[in-house]
Scaffold this motif. Structure first.
Motif, mmCIF file in Angstrom:
data_model
loop_
_atom_site.group_PDB
_atom_site.id
_atom_site.type_symbol
_atom_site.label_atom_id
_atom_site.label_comp_id
_atom_site.label_asym_id
_atom_site.label_seq_id
_atom_site.Cartn_x
_atom_site.Cartn_y
_atom_site.Cartn_z
ATOM 1 N N ALA A 102 0.855 -1.189 0.000
ATOM 2 C CA ALA A 102 0.000 0.000 0.000
ATOM 3 C C ALA A 102 0.887 1.233 0.000
ATOM 4 N N GLN A 103 0.429 2.287 -0.668
ATOM 5 C CA GLN A 103 1.183 3.526 -0.691
ATOM 6 C C GLN A 103 0.397 4.601 0.040
ATOM 7 N N VAL A 104 1.108 5.377 0.808
ATOM 8 C CA VAL A 104 0.494 6.461 1.558
ATOM 9 C C VAL A 104 0.640 7.734 0.741
ATOM 10 N N GLY A 105 -0.389 8.601 0.784
ATOM 11 C CA GLY A 105 -0.412 9.793 -0.051
ATOM 12 C C GLY A 105 0.315 11.000 0.518
ATOM 13 N N PHE A 106 1.125 10.864 1.537
ATOM 14 C CA PHE A 106 1.859 12.004 2.068
ATOM 15 C C PHE A 106 3.241 11.557 2.497
ATOM 16 N N GLU A 107 4.123 12.518 2.640
ATOM 17 C CA GLU A 107 5.483 12.231 3.061
ATOM 18 C C GLU A 107 5.731 12.844 4.426
ATOM 19 N N ARG A 108 6.574 12.195 5.188
ATOM 20 C CA ARG A 108 6.930 12.725 6.493
ATOM 21 C C ARG A 108 7.952 13.839 6.305
ATOM 22 N N ARG A 109 7.804 14.906 7.093
ATOM 23 C CA ARG A 109 8.721 16.027 6.952
ATOM 24 C C ARG A 109 10.087 15.628 7.491
ATOM 25 N N THR A 110 11.096 16.272 6.979
ATOM 26 C CA THR A 110 12.445 15.970 7.447
ATOM 27 C C THR A 110 12.595 16.442 8.883
ATOM 28 N N GLN A 111 13.311 15.673 9.652
ATOM 29 C CA GLN A 111 13.503 15.977 11.064
ATOM 30 C C GLN A 111 14.608 17.017 11.207
ATOM 31 N N LEU A 112 14.302 18.097 11.897
ATOM 32 C CA LEU A 112 15.285 19.145 12.146
ATOM 33 C C LEU A 112 15.933 18.908 13.501
ATOM 34 N N SER A 113 17.145 19.366 13.625
ATOM 35 C CA SER A 113 17.801 19.296 14.929
ATOM 36 C C SER A 113 17.181 20.369 15.828
ATOM 37 N N PRO A 114 17.339 20.236 17.146
ATOM 38 C CA PRO A 114 16.767 21.254 18.040
ATOM 39 C C PRO A 114 17.292 22.665 17.751
ATOM 40 N N LEU A 131 9.797 25.979 23.547
ATOM 41 C CA LEU A 131 10.758 25.276 22.690
ATOM 42 C C LEU A 131 12.181 25.505 23.190
ATOM 43 N N GLN A 132 12.501 26.740 23.531
ATOM 44 C CA GLN A 132 13.839 27.039 24.041
ATOM 45 C C GLN A 132 14.111 26.284 25.340
ATOM 46 N N ALA A 133 13.118 26.218 26.230
ATOM 47 C CA ALA A 133 13.286 25.487 27.487
ATOM 48 C C ALA A 133 13.485 23.995 27.225
ATOM 49 N N ALA A 134 12.730 23.439 26.264
ATOM 50 C CA ALA A 134 12.873 22.014 25.949
ATOM 51 C C ALA A 134 14.246 21.719 25.355
ATOM 52 N N GLY A 146 17.237 19.345 26.803
ATOM 53 C CA GLY A 146 17.577 18.205 25.952
ATOM 54 C C GLY A 146 16.388 17.300 25.676
ATOM 55 N N ASP A 147 15.174 17.798 25.863
ATOM 56 C CA ASP A 147 13.954 17.018 25.621
ATOM 57 C C ASP A 147 13.566 17.177 24.147
ATOM 58 N N VAL A 148 14.043 16.267 23.317
ATOM 59 C CA VAL A 148 13.840 16.362 21.862
ATOM 60 C C VAL A 148 12.377 16.169 21.503
ATOM 61 N N GLU A 149 11.703 15.250 22.185
ATOM 62 C CA GLU A 149 10.300 14.977 21.873
ATOM 63 C C GLU A 149 9.425 16.211 22.145
ATOM 64 N N LEU A 150 9.631 16.843 23.286
ATOM 65 C CA LEU A 150 8.866 18.050 23.606
ATOM 66 C C LEU A 150 9.232 19.197 22.655
ATOM 67 N N ALA A 151 10.498 19.290 22.294
ATOM 68 C CA ALA A 151 10.921 20.328 21.354
ATOM 69 C C ALA A 151 10.231 20.135 19.999
#
Length: 196
Positions: free
Chosen positions: A39-51, A112-115, A119-124
């Protein structure tokens, strides 16, 4: 193999056999013995940016939101100078919504700055995603502000009334009224749906 079963029921055969074949293949696919359909999904995941990249992009997002607010503010001032009440109300509403989105984005930038400091990447990533949504909302409001319609669109120009009197009209009153007849009812009408 096809078999006719009664009048009006239709043909049973190839279609039913195909359905039986699919039902028999389902357990094999579930157990992993048969290849699963792709199956093909109709969208792409965005590229992950560093914090750090997210922090830099957050500054750019706030800058764009401030530019959108400034643009709507200029349009509002122009509408107020033109005393266009309808357009002023529309633009004032859009500007208020852009300002709320910008304030919320500033709060999210702080989170975002506090995260990033912790070092909380998930929250950032979560805060950055919300910043992105707020930027999209501000851009949408800017586009809606460009579509605010004012009073000048409703009226094309100065209204001019021209009156023409037909010269063939009679000069004397030729109106005839029907003879007066007693049309005043003597009794009130009966009530057909009254409840007492």
């Amino acid at each position: 193999m096809q078999k006719r079963v009664g009048k009006g029921v239709g043909w049973i055969g190839v279609g039913a056999m195909a359905a039986v074949g699919l039902c028999a293949a389902a357990p094999a696919i579930a157990q992993g013995t048969a290849p699963a359909p792709q199956a093909q999904v109709g969208f792409e995941r965005r590229t992950q940016l560093s914090p750090q990249e997210e922090l830099a992009e957050a500054d750019a997002i706030l800058s764009r939101m401030d530019q959108a607010a400034a643009s709507v503010r200029r349009q509002l001032e122009k509408a107020r100078q033109g005393r266009d009440v309808i357009k002023s109300l529309c633009l004032n509403d859009k500007l208020s919504q852009v300002d709320v989105a910008a304030r919320s984005a500033r709060d999210r930038q702080g989170a975002l700055q506090a995260a990033v400091r912790r070092g909380d990447v998930e929250l950032a990533n979560h805060e950055f995603t919300i910043l992105t949504v707020l930027r999209q909302r501000a851009e949408q409001l800017g586009a809606e502000a460009n579509q605010c319609i004012g009073e000048e669109v409703a009226f094309v120009g100065q209204t001019v009334v021209v009156t023409e009197i037909n010269p063939n009209l009679p000069t004397e009153d030729v109106t005839s009224y029907p003879p007066l007849a007693p049309t005043i009812p003597l009794y009130p009408p009966t009530c057909t749906s009254c409840t007492q």
